[in-house]
Design a protein around this motif. Structure first.
Motif, PDB file in Angstrom:
ATOM      1  N   VAL A  22      48.979   3.143 -27.999  1.00 41.04           N
ATOM      2  CA  VAL A  22      49.534   2.986 -26.649  1.00 41.04           C
ATOM      3  C   VAL A  22      50.204   1.627 -26.524  1.00 41.04           C
ATOM      4  O   VAL A  22      51.323   1.503 -26.007  1.00 41.04           O
ATOM      5  CB  VAL A  22      48.429   3.137 -25.576  1.00 41.04           C
ATOM      6  N   LEU A  23      49.522   0.596 -27.009  1.00 44.91           N
ATOM      7  CA  LEU A  23      50.078  -0.752 -26.942  1.00 44.91           C
ATOM      8  C   LEU A  23      51.403  -0.846 -27.693  1.00 44.91           C
ATOM      9  O   LEU A  23      52.392  -1.397 -27.172  1.00 44.91           O
ATOM     10  CB  LEU A  23      49.077  -1.752 -27.531  1.00 44.91           C
ATOM     11  N   VAL A  24      51.441  -0.299 -28.910  1.00 44.18           N
ATOM     12  CA  VAL A  24      52.670  -0.374 -29.705  1.00 44.18           C
ATOM     13  C   VAL A  24      53.797   0.390 -29.020  1.00 44.18           C
ATOM     14  O   VAL A  24      54.947  -0.059 -28.997  1.00 44.18           O
ATOM     15  CB  VAL A  24      52.425   0.156 -31.132  1.00 44.18           C
ATOM     16  N   PRO A  80      53.743   9.594 -28.159  1.00 49.09           N
ATOM     17  CA  PRO A  80      54.742   8.761 -27.460  1.00 49.09           C
ATOM     18  C   PRO A  80      55.248   7.603 -28.309  1.00 49.09           C
ATOM     19  O   PRO A  80      56.413   7.207 -28.181  1.00 49.09           O
ATOM     20  CB  PRO A  80      53.965   8.252 -26.234  1.00 49.09           C
ATOM     21  N   LEU A  81      54.383   7.076 -29.169  1.00 44.41           N
ATOM     22  CA  LEU A  81      54.807   5.991 -30.054  1.00 44.41           C
ATOM     23  C   LEU A  81      55.910   6.457 -30.996  1.00 44.41           C
ATOM     24  O   LEU A  81      56.931   5.780 -31.164  1.00 44.41           O
ATOM     25  CB  LEU A  81      53.614   5.471 -30.847  1.00 44.41           C
ATOM     26  N   PHE A  82      55.725   7.620 -31.635  1.00 40.66           N
ATOM     27  CA  PHE A  82      56.735   8.132 -32.561  1.00 40.66           C
ATOM     28  C   PHE A  82      58.052   8.410 -31.833  1.00 40.66           C
ATOM     29  O   PHE A  82      59.135   8.126 -32.361  1.00 40.66           O
ATOM     30  CB  PHE A  82      56.227   9.404 -33.240  1.00 40.66           C
ATOM     31  N   ILE A  83      57.961   8.972 -30.631  1.00 46.76           N
ATOM     32  CA  ILE A  83      59.172   9.276 -29.869  1.00 46.76           C
ATOM     33  C   ILE A  83      59.898   7.994 -29.490  1.00 46.76           C
ATOM     34  O   ILE A  83      61.127   7.882 -29.628  1.00 46.76           O
ATOM     35  CB  ILE A  83      58.828  10.109 -28.617  1.00 46.76           C
ATOM     36  N   ALA A  84      59.140   6.998 -29.007  1.00 44.05           N
ATOM     37  CA  ALA A  84      59.749   5.719 -28.621  1.00 44.05           C
ATOM     38  C   ALA A  84      60.407   5.044 -29.821  1.00 44.05           C
ATOM     39  O   ALA A  84      61.504   4.471 -29.707  1.00 44.05           O
ATOM     40  CB  ALA A  84      58.698   4.804 -28.003  1.00 44.05           C
TER      41      ALA A  84
END
Length: 448
Positions: A26-28, A168-172
């Motif tokens: 989440v942080l990343v 969400p990290l991979f998408i971002a």
């Protein structure tokens, strides 16, 4: 949608390890999301001062506008976490569908309504001449991506509600990689693509945002499923959540804008030092927000299970780890005060900066608790209480902001950060007493 048995959730076996394992991605991802703006800034800076100023105006206006719709992610995350805990796959699909329909509708409507107001907004931010024209052009190209931004907010909320924190990290990351590539091709021109300047930056961002939105929608459809109809009750619930969070967000923005105005009115040195401290404060907030988002998902899950005892344990763990993180941040701010001042603050503002910086550092543990309790109350769906507590704390902070004592020996900037401390401490206190002992109709009271 993966389901855990009531006594098999990883948190119950290893609370600290599970919390950290969920919080890190989440942080990343939170750090990755602002990189789109940084990439645009880095490329547009090579075009000249006017172009960069226009970009600054456009991004400030659009960021403030999109922040209003953050309820789509927050509300969807809580509802999906409840569905995961209750093992209600059908309701999860219905809530997701309502959220996506609302996001798409609000995205299209807001883009159409904002189209005519981008020029007045740019003028209000100080835009004029060629810079004004470029800022308007940039914002209008970006508005085409408004529905994509809101769809992504909803999908990220859904994925985090299902405790799929890495998605969400991979998408971002993918979105930002595409944006950087398109920036290079469209701003300066490459092969068959003409050099579009600042318009190219906007088009690159819009294309990458639609890419991220489509990826996110396909992912939530795969794991949850999009229903063929929308229940009005689900739409109403999200709209009510949106109303509460809109008021809360408006109070936050009002306090921050007034604090900035007071700092700027005190002189250029005060304004410059305040900007540096505020930006660093916002950066540290990413770490605290990561714990809040994780706590929200876990508490929403256990509330959906009907196990309030486990939800209270999550609340205690999140508060403990957030406070520890706040203490580390305070120590880091004190330790690295001089290099940060050298990097961010003009030499003539360094004396004004030092005293206020110490106050801001001392606020970090309290600020950590305010973020932690926000996440906890998001998880329980206690949005009205959050709205009311923010109104109280922001109004008190504003009162202190405009009543500096005479002959206190404090600079105007230091008093601004004392007022910020009052605002933050009240947020944290009102958040804590809702859990322990549990004032009012608190969802986490043992007898609730």
């Amino acid at each position: 949608m993966s389901i855990h048995a009531p006594d098999q959730h990883p948190y119950l076996r290893a609370p600290r390890r599970t919390l950290l394992a969920m919080t890190l991605p989440v942080l990343v991802s939170l750090i990755a999301e602002p990189l789109t703006g940084l990439a645009d800034t880095a490329f547009v800076a090579r075009l000249g001062t006017e172009h960069l100023a226009a970009l600054g105006v456009g991004t400030m206006v659009l960021t403030s506008a999109f922040w209003v719709f953050s309820f789509l992610g927050v509300g969807t995350q809580t509802e999906l976490a409840n569905c995961l805990g209750a093992q209600d796959r059908h309701r999860a699909s219905m809530v997701l569908t309502a959220s996506l329909v609302l996001a798409l509708g609000l995205g299209i409507l807001s883009a159409l309504l904002a189209w005519a107001f981008v020029e007045p907004a740019a003028r209000a931010m100080g835009g004029e001449g060629e810079m004004l024209a470029m800022a308007v052009d940039y914002m209008r190209h970006r508005l085409i991506g408004a529905p994509a931004v809101l769809l992504t907010l909803s999908c990220f909320g859904a994925l985090r509600g299902l405790q799929m924190m890495r998605a969400p990290l991979f998408i971002a990351a993918g979105l930002n990689a595409l944006n950087i590539l398109l920036d290079w091709m469209l701003i300066f021109g490459f092969g068959p693509f003409p050099a579009l300047g600042i318009s190219g930056a906007a088009i690159a961002t819009t294309i990458s945002q639609w890419f991220g939105a489509l990826w996110a929608v396909l992912l939530v459809h795969r794991h949850i499923g999009i229903a063929r109809q929308v229940r009005p009750a689900d739409l109403r619930k999200l709209i009510v959540i949106g109303g509460d969070l809109f008021v809360r967000t408006a109070m936050v923005l009002t306090f921050l804008l007034l604090a900035t105005r007071v700092a700027t009115s005190a002189g250029a040195q005060s304004g410059a030092a305040h900007q540096a401290i505020r930006q660093f404060f916002f950066f540290t907030a990413l770490f605290l927000d990561a714990f809040a988002i994780t706590g929200q998902s876990l508490i929403g899950y256990f509330m959906g299970r009907g196990t309030t005892l486990h939800a209270r344990h999550v609340a205690a763990t999140v508060c403990l780890w957030s406070t520890g993180t706040g203490l580390l941040m305070a120590a880091g701010m004190l330790l690295f005060q001089r290099p940060i001042a050298w990097l961010l603050v003009p030499a003539e503002a360094s004396s004004t900066f030092a005293q206020a910086w110490l106050i801001a550092a001392a606020l970090q543990p309290v600020n950590a608790l305010s973020f932690a309790t926000d996440g906890i109350h998001w998880g329980t769906g206690d949005f009205r209480y959050l709205r009311n507590s923010m109104i109280i704390s922001a109004l008190c902070g504003m009162a202190v902001l405009f009543m500096p004592p005479a002959h206190s020996g404090l600079s105007a900037l230091s008093w601004i950060w004392i007022a910020t401390g009052v605002w933050t401490a009240l947020r944290a206190t009102l958040g804590i007493v809702r859990i322990w002992p549990g004032v009012g109709s608190a969802p986490l009271r043992p007898d609730a």
